[in-house]
Scaffold this motif. Structure first.
Motif, PDB file in Angstrom:
ATOM      1  N   LYS A 248       0.809  -1.220   0.000  1.00  0.00           N
ATOM      2  CA  LYS A 248       0.000   0.000   0.000  1.00  0.00           C
ATOM      3  C   LYS A 248       0.841   1.269   0.000  1.00  0.00           C
ATOM      4  N   ARG A 249       2.159   1.149   0.097  1.00  0.00           N
ATOM      5  CA  ARG A 249       3.031   2.327   0.218  1.00  0.00           C
ATOM      6  C   ARG A 249       2.991   3.227  -1.015  1.00  0.00           C
ATOM      7  N   LYS A 250       2.973   2.632  -2.207  1.00  0.00           N
ATOM      8  CA  LYS A 250       2.955   3.449  -3.429  1.00  0.00           C
ATOM      9  C   LYS A 250       1.684   4.295  -3.489  1.00  0.00           C
TER      10      LYS A 250
ATOM     11  N   TYR B 206      -0.257  11.205  -0.803  1.00  0.00           N
ATOM     12  CA  TYR B 206       0.409  12.209   0.033  1.00  0.00           C
ATOM     13  C   TYR B 206       0.989  13.330  -0.839  1.00  0.00           C
ATOM     14  N   ASN B 207       1.663  12.957  -1.920  1.00  0.00           N
ATOM     15  CA  ASN B 207       2.263  13.961  -2.809  1.00  0.00           C
ATOM     16  C   ASN B 207       1.212  14.858  -3.454  1.00  0.00           C
TER      17      ASN B 207
ATOM     18  N   ASN C   8       1.882  19.111   6.597  1.00  0.00           N
ATOM     19  CA  ASN C   8       2.160  17.894   5.834  1.00  0.00           C
ATOM     20  C   ASN C   8       2.161  16.660   6.727  1.00  0.00           C
ATOM     21  N   ILE C   9       2.655  16.784   7.941  1.00  0.00           N
ATOM     22  CA  ILE C   9       2.635  15.661   8.878  1.00  0.00           C
ATOM     23  C   ILE C   9       1.187  15.322   9.245  1.00  0.00           C
TER      24      ILE C   9
ATOM     25  N   ASP D 145      -3.244  11.492   8.702  1.00  0.00           N
ATOM     26  CA  ASP D 145      -4.605  11.160   8.288  1.00  0.00           C
ATOM     27  C   ASP D 145      -4.605  10.058   7.225  1.00  0.00           C
ATOM     28  N   LEU D 146      -3.729  10.197   6.252  1.00  0.00           N
ATOM     29  CA  LEU D 146      -3.645   9.184   5.197  1.00  0.00           C
ATOM     30  C   LEU D 146      -3.151   7.853   5.748  1.00  0.00           C
ATOM     31  N   ALA D 147      -2.177   7.886   6.644  1.00  0.00           N
ATOM     32  CA  ALA D 147      -1.630   6.646   7.212  1.00  0.00           C
ATOM     33  C   ALA D 147      -2.709   5.897   7.975  1.00  0.00           C
TER      34      ALA D 147
END
Length: 106
Positions: A21-23, A29-30, A93-94, A99-101
């Motif tokens: 799921k990292r990609k 995130y970007n 950004n953190i 939130d995304l994590a």
């Protein structure tokens, strides 16, 4: 937040996500993150109008910055923000990454 803390915290969040799921996490995130250098540039050129704070999602601070600039007090705020806005972008950004994590951990 300085750059070293920012990078290490972001790397920690990325490593906590499953490898498959990292990609997806990184691409999302970007798409949502703010480049601190770009926000600093906005602060230099349009900071008097509060644009830097609006970009970071701090609408109330942006409005207050505009109002204080109309009375001349905002120029002090403008110069102080030149030192603070990149750190504020990293903190935002953190928050976005966190939130995304949380979404990707489920």
């Amino acid at each position: 937040m300085d750059n070293r803390d920012y990078v290490s915290e972001l790397a920690l969040m990325i490593s906590s996500i499953k490898e498959e799921k990292r990609k997806d996490f990184i691409s999302k995130y970007n798409a949502r993150a703010h480049n601190p250098t770009v926000v600093f540039g906005l602060s230099i050129y349009l900071g008097v109008l509060g644009v830097d704070r609006f970009v970071l999602g701090q609408v109330l601070l942006g409005i207050l910055k505009i109002i204080t600039c109309l009375f001349g007090v905002g120029l002090v705020w403008y110069f102080v923000d030149l030192f603070l806005v990149a750190s504020a972008a990293r903190k935002r950004n953190i928050e976005i990454a966190s939130d995304l994590a949380n979404d990707f951990k489920n």
